[in-house]
Motif scaffolding. Structure first.
Motif, PDB file in Angstrom:
ATOM      1  N   GLU A  29       0.905  -1.256  -0.193  1.00  0.00           N
ATOM      2  CA  GLU A  29      -0.026   0.015  -0.040  1.00  0.00           C
ATOM      3  C   GLU A  29       0.849   1.235  -0.083  1.00  0.00           C
ATOM      4  N   ASN A  30       2.048   1.159   0.320  1.00  0.00           N
ATOM      5  CA  ASN A  30       3.013   2.410   0.388  1.00  0.00           C
ATOM      6  C   ASN A  30       3.499   2.857  -0.916  1.00  0.00           C
ATOM      7  N   TYR A  31       3.440   2.071  -2.082  1.00  0.00           N
ATOM      8  CA  TYR A  31       4.200   2.311  -3.226  1.00  0.00           C
ATOM      9  C   TYR A  31       3.391   2.229  -4.453  1.00  0.00           C
ATOM     10  N   VAL A  32       3.785   3.283  -5.352  1.00  0.00           N
ATOM     11  CA  VAL A  32       3.469   3.456  -6.615  1.00  0.00           C
ATOM     12  C   VAL A  32       3.573   2.062  -7.488  1.00  0.00           C
ATOM     13  N   MET A  33       2.412   1.496  -8.111  1.00  0.00           N
ATOM     14  CA  MET A  33       2.418   0.585  -9.206  1.00  0.00           C
ATOM     15  C   MET A  33       2.473   1.011 -10.316  1.00  0.00           C
ATOM     16  N   ARG A  34       3.089   0.357 -11.203  1.00  0.00           N
ATOM     17  CA  ARG A  34       3.101   0.827 -12.683  1.00  0.00           C
ATOM     18  C   ARG A  34       2.959  -0.608 -13.628  1.00  0.00           C
ATOM     19  N   TRP A  35       2.361  -0.373 -14.626  1.00  0.00           N
ATOM     20  CA  TRP A  35       2.529  -1.052 -15.954  1.00  0.00           C
ATOM     21  C   TRP A  35       3.043  -0.403 -16.811  1.00  0.00           C
ATOM     22  N   HIS A  36       4.097  -1.374 -17.503  1.00  0.00           N
ATOM     23  CA  HIS A  36       5.056  -1.132 -18.619  1.00  0.00           C
ATOM     24  C   HIS A  36       4.552  -1.993 -19.819  1.00  0.00           C
ATOM     25  N   ARG A  37       4.992  -1.798 -20.859  1.00  0.00           N
ATOM     26  CA  ARG A  37       4.771  -2.917 -21.974  1.00  0.00           C
ATOM     27  C   ARG A  37       6.196  -2.548 -22.974  1.00  0.00           C
ATOM     28  N   GLN A  38       6.363  -3.743 -23.788  1.00  0.00           N
ATOM     29  CA  GLN A  38       7.332  -3.752 -24.955  1.00  0.00           C
ATOM     30  C   GLN A  38       6.726  -4.345 -26.055  1.00  0.00           C
ATOM     31  N   LEU A  40       6.316  -4.633 -30.666  1.00  0.00           N
ATOM     32  CA  LEU A  40       7.316  -4.810 -31.377  1.00  0.00           C
ATOM     33  C   LEU A  40       8.181  -3.635 -31.926  1.00  0.00           C
ATOM     34  N   GLY A  41       9.525  -3.822 -31.806  1.00  0.00           N
ATOM     35  CA  GLY A  41      10.291  -2.865 -32.396  1.00  0.00           C
ATOM     36  C   GLY A  41      10.683  -1.758 -31.616  1.00  0.00           C
ATOM     37  N   LYS A  42       9.965  -1.598 -30.348  1.00  0.00           N
ATOM     38  CA  LYS A  42      10.163  -0.658 -29.372  1.00  0.00           C
ATOM     39  C   LYS A  42      10.783  -1.043 -28.343  1.00  0.00           C
ATOM     40  N   GLU A  43      11.382   0.120 -27.598  1.00  0.00           N
ATOM     41  CA  GLU A  43      11.864  -0.078 -26.388  1.00  0.00           C
ATOM     42  C   GLU A  43      10.459  -0.074 -25.136  1.00  0.00           C
ATOM     43  N   ARG A  44      10.887  -0.765 -24.015  1.00  0.00           N
ATOM     44  CA  ARG A  44       9.994  -0.703 -23.044  1.00  0.00           C
ATOM     45  C   ARG A  44       9.373   0.592 -22.736  1.00  0.00           C
ATOM     46  N   GLU A  45       7.976   0.693 -22.447  1.00  0.00           N
ATOM     47  CA  GLU A  45       7.442   2.169 -22.484  1.00  0.00           C
ATOM     48  C   GLU A  45       6.629   2.056 -20.975  1.00  0.00           C
ATOM     49  N   GLU A  89      -1.638  -2.576 -32.268  1.00  0.00           N
ATOM     50  CA  GLU A  89      -0.486  -1.983 -31.860  1.00  0.00           C
ATOM     51  C   GLU A  89      -0.460  -1.864 -30.289  1.00  0.00           C
ATOM     52  N   ASP A  90      -1.655  -2.352 -29.624  1.00  0.00           N
ATOM     53  CA  ASP A  90      -1.242  -2.801 -28.176  1.00  0.00           C
ATOM     54  C   ASP A  90      -0.548  -4.051 -27.994  1.00  0.00           C
ATOM     55  N   SER A  91      -0.415  -4.915 -29.040  1.00  0.00           N
ATOM     56  CA  SER A  91       0.106  -6.369 -28.829  1.00  0.00           C
ATOM     57  C   SER A  91       1.630  -6.262 -28.179  1.00  0.00           C
ATOM     58  N   GLY A  92       2.138  -6.896 -27.353  1.00  0.00           N
ATOM     59  CA  GLY A  92       3.553  -6.928 -26.776  1.00  0.00           C
ATOM     60  C   GLY A  92       3.202  -7.569 -25.382  1.00  0.00           C
ATOM     61  N   VAL A  93       4.360  -7.466 -24.710  1.00  0.00           N
ATOM     62  CA  VAL A  93       4.679  -8.088 -23.397  1.00  0.00           C
ATOM     63  C   VAL A  93       4.477  -6.881 -22.347  1.00  0.00           C
ATOM     64  N   TYR A  94       3.446  -7.268 -21.328  1.00  0.00           N
ATOM     65  CA  TYR A  94       3.371  -6.178 -20.467  1.00  0.00           C
ATOM     66  C   TYR A  94       3.884  -6.592 -19.160  1.00  0.00           C
ATOM     67  N   TYR A  95       4.609  -5.409 -18.618  1.00  0.00           N
ATOM     68  CA  TYR A  95       5.198  -5.846 -17.150  1.00  0.00           C
ATOM     69  C   TYR A  95       4.655  -4.743 -15.885  1.00  0.00           C
ATOM     70  N   CYS A  96       4.734  -5.612 -15.002  1.00  0.00           N
ATOM     71  CA  CYS A  96       4.421  -5.021 -13.828  1.00  0.00           C
ATOM     72  C   CYS A  96       5.639  -4.333 -13.108  1.00  0.00           C
ATOM     73  N   TYR A 105      11.918  -3.115  -9.684  1.00  0.00           N
ATOM     74  CA  TYR A 105      11.646  -4.213  -9.767  1.00  0.00           C
ATOM     75  C   TYR A 105      10.595  -4.722 -10.914  1.00  0.00           C
ATOM     76  N   TRP A 106      10.873  -5.727 -11.590  1.00  0.00           N
ATOM     77  CA  TRP A 106      10.105  -6.323 -12.656  1.00  0.00           C
ATOM     78  C   TRP A 106       9.423  -7.698 -12.562  1.00  0.00           C
ATOM     79  N   GLY A 107       8.349  -7.905 -13.073  1.00  0.00           N
ATOM     80  CA  GLY A 107       7.882  -9.171 -13.139  1.00  0.00           C
ATOM     81  C   GLY A 107       8.282 -10.025 -14.598  1.00  0.00           C
ATOM     82  N   GLN A 108       7.837 -11.069 -14.841  1.00  0.00           N
ATOM     83  CA  GLN A 108       8.470 -11.860 -15.782  1.00  0.00           C
ATOM     84  C   GLN A 108       7.802 -11.298 -17.250  1.00  0.00           C
ATOM     85  N   GLY A 109       6.666 -10.725 -17.027  1.00  0.00           N
ATOM     86  CA  GLY A 109       5.690 -10.426 -18.219  1.00  0.00           C
ATOM     87  C   GLY A 109       4.751 -11.231 -18.485  1.00  0.00           C
TER      88      GLY A 109
END
Length: 116
Positions: A29-38, A40-45, A89-96, A105-109
């Motif tokens: 509860e103390n931390y900001v949680m984020r989702w990122h994605r990578q 095709l052809g782009k860096e993780r965002e 274009e939403d296709s990709g690997v999504y990471y917590c 810290y990252w999950g496996q996606g």
């Protein structure tokens, strides 16, 4: 710290998916949680963030605003990403992601494929 994503899969354009990320090893509860994605052809965002405690405040990248909703379950230490009106274009690997004591810290996606 451990983050485990789930919920990815194959969905048709215009469809929906809900991703989950189970967190452990820190006071969730103390931390900001984020989702990122990578995609095709782009860096993780960065995709979305939710602030701790009530988790009622979410911020989003413009590319997903009004289509994705981030939320969190404080009791179960889980953060979600509800995705609607999905596009190819939403296709990709999504990471917590969480940053604890200056370390990211990252999950496996979890892979999302939007295709007909």
């Amino acid at each position: 710290v451990q983050l485990v994503e789930s919920g990815g899969g194959l969905v048709q354009p215009g469809g929906s998916l809900k991703l989950s990320c189970a967190a452990s090893g820190f006071v969730f509860e103390n931390y900001v949680m984020r989702w990122h994605r990578q995609t095709l052809g782009k860096e993780r965002e960065w995709v979305a963030s939710t602030v701790g405690r009530t988790g009622s405040i979410g911020t989003y990248d413009d590319s997903v605003k009004d289509r994705f909703t981030i939320s969190r379950d404080q009791r179960n230490n889980t953060v979600y990403l509800q995705m609607t009106s999905l596009k190819p274009e939403d296709s990709g690997v999504y990471y917590c992601n969480v940053r604890v004591s200056g370390t990211d810290y990252w999950g496996q996606g979890t892979r999302v494929t939007v295709s007909s």
